[in-house]
Write a protein that holds these residues in place. Structure first.
Motif, PDB file in Angstrom:
ATOM      1  N   ARG A  60       0.831  -1.213   0.000  1.00  0.00           N
ATOM      2  CA  ARG A  60       0.000   0.000   0.000  1.00  0.00           C
ATOM      3  C   ARG A  60       0.863   1.259   0.000  1.00  0.00           C
ATOM      4  NH1 ARG A  60      -3.973   0.412   4.813  1.00  0.00           N
ATOM      5  NH2 ARG A  60      -4.181   2.527   4.067  1.00  0.00           N
ATOM      6  N   ALA A  63       2.660   1.626  -3.326  1.00  0.00           N
ATOM      7  CA  ALA A  63       1.717   2.059  -4.372  1.00  0.00           C
ATOM      8  C   ALA A  63       1.376   3.535  -4.217  1.00  0.00           C
ATOM      9  CB  ALA A  63       0.450   1.205  -4.319  1.00  0.00           C
ATOM     10  N   LEU A  64       1.233   3.980  -2.970  1.00  0.00           N
ATOM     11  CA  LEU A  64       0.929   5.395  -2.736  1.00  0.00           C
ATOM     12  C   LEU A  64       2.086   6.278  -3.200  1.00  0.00           C
ATOM     13  CD1 LEU A  64      -0.978   7.528  -1.584  1.00  0.00           C
ATOM     14  CD2 LEU A  64       0.073   7.135   0.662  1.00  0.00           C
ATOM     15  N   ALA A  67       2.132   6.256  -7.009  1.00  0.00           N
ATOM     16  CA  ALA A  67       1.033   7.070  -7.566  1.00  0.00           C
ATOM     17  C   ALA A  67       1.371   8.550  -7.470  1.00  0.00           C
ATOM     18  CB  ALA A  67      -0.265   6.767  -6.832  1.00  0.00           C
ATOM     19  N   ARG A  68       1.993   8.943  -6.383  1.00  0.00           N
ATOM     20  CA  ARG A  68       2.383  10.351  -6.229  1.00  0.00           C
ATOM     21  C   ARG A  68       3.444  10.713  -7.249  1.00  0.00           C
ATOM     22  NH1 ARG A  68       5.801  13.019  -1.341  1.00  0.00           N
ATOM     23  NH2 ARG A  68       5.384  15.187  -1.836  1.00  0.00           N
ATOM     24  N   SER A  70       4.115   9.309 -10.137  1.00  0.00           N
ATOM     25  CA  SER A  70       3.628   9.302 -11.522  1.00  0.00           C
ATOM     26  C   SER A  70       2.610  10.411 -11.787  1.00  0.00           C
ATOM     27  CB  SER A  70       2.992   7.950 -11.846  1.00  0.00           C
ATOM     28  OG  SER A  70       1.780   7.788 -11.128  1.00  0.00           O
ATOM     29  N   SER A  72      -0.574  10.311 -10.783  1.00  0.00           N
ATOM     30  CA  SER A  72      -1.937   9.789 -10.926  1.00  0.00           C
ATOM     31  C   SER A  72      -2.845  10.215  -9.772  1.00  0.00           C
ATOM     32  CB  SER A  72      -1.926   8.261 -11.061  1.00  0.00           C
ATOM     33  OG  SER A  72      -1.371   7.670  -9.908  1.00  0.00           O
ATOM     34  N   ILE A  73      -2.271  10.679  -8.671  1.00  0.00           N
ATOM     35  CA  ILE A  73      -3.087  11.271  -7.608  1.00  0.00           C
ATOM     36  C   ILE A  73      -2.529  12.662  -7.326  1.00  0.00           C
ATOM     37  CG2 ILE A  73      -3.715   9.073  -6.517  1.00  0.00           C
ATOM     38  CD1 ILE A  73      -1.686   9.715  -4.301  1.00  0.00           C
ATOM     39  N   TYR A  78      -2.576  12.730  -1.800  1.00  0.00           N
ATOM     40  CA  TYR A  78      -1.425  12.060  -1.181  1.00  0.00           C
ATOM     41  C   TYR A  78      -1.283  12.500   0.270  1.00  0.00           C
ATOM     42  CZ  TYR A  78       3.400  10.904  -0.059  1.00  0.00           C
ATOM     43  OH  TYR A  78       4.529  10.437   0.560  1.00  0.00           O
TER      44      TYR A  78
END
Length: 102
Positions: A60, A63-64, A67-68, A70, A72-73, A78
């Protein structure tokens, strides 16, 4: 000769006292419930995190972070998730202690 006889008497008396003392030690009942056990492993108050749970938590967090990185969020999302995880980390100890004491 008289001195040797007195020494033997003293030795016999001392031996009898010693035997009486040792015999008394065996007749006393010992209450082992008052002493801590140093043998074996004590059960934990709560369950520890399993290897699978640790791997899931690591995934997790990874992935967080990915994602930050890249994009994507959003940064706000975040920070919200990180705040949530930090709160869990801060409160986990006291929450667990409350569960143990209840």
């Amino acid at each position: 000769m008289l001195a040797v006889g007195k020494q033997r008497s003293i030795t016999w008396v001392a031996g009898i006292i010693l035997l009486g003392t040792l015999a008394g030690c065996n007749s006393q009942k010992t209450d082992f419930e008052n002493y801590p056990s140093v043998y074996g492993q004590k059960p934990a108050a709560t369950q520890q995190m399993t290897n699978q749970e640790a791997a899931d938590m690591q995934a997790r967090l990874s992935a967080l972070g990915a994602a930050r990185k890249s994009g994507s969020i959003s940064e706000a999302e975040y920070q919200r998730r990180m705040k949530e995880m930090r709160k869990l980390a801060e409160d986990h100890g006291s929450d667990t202690l409350k569960q143990i004491t209840n």
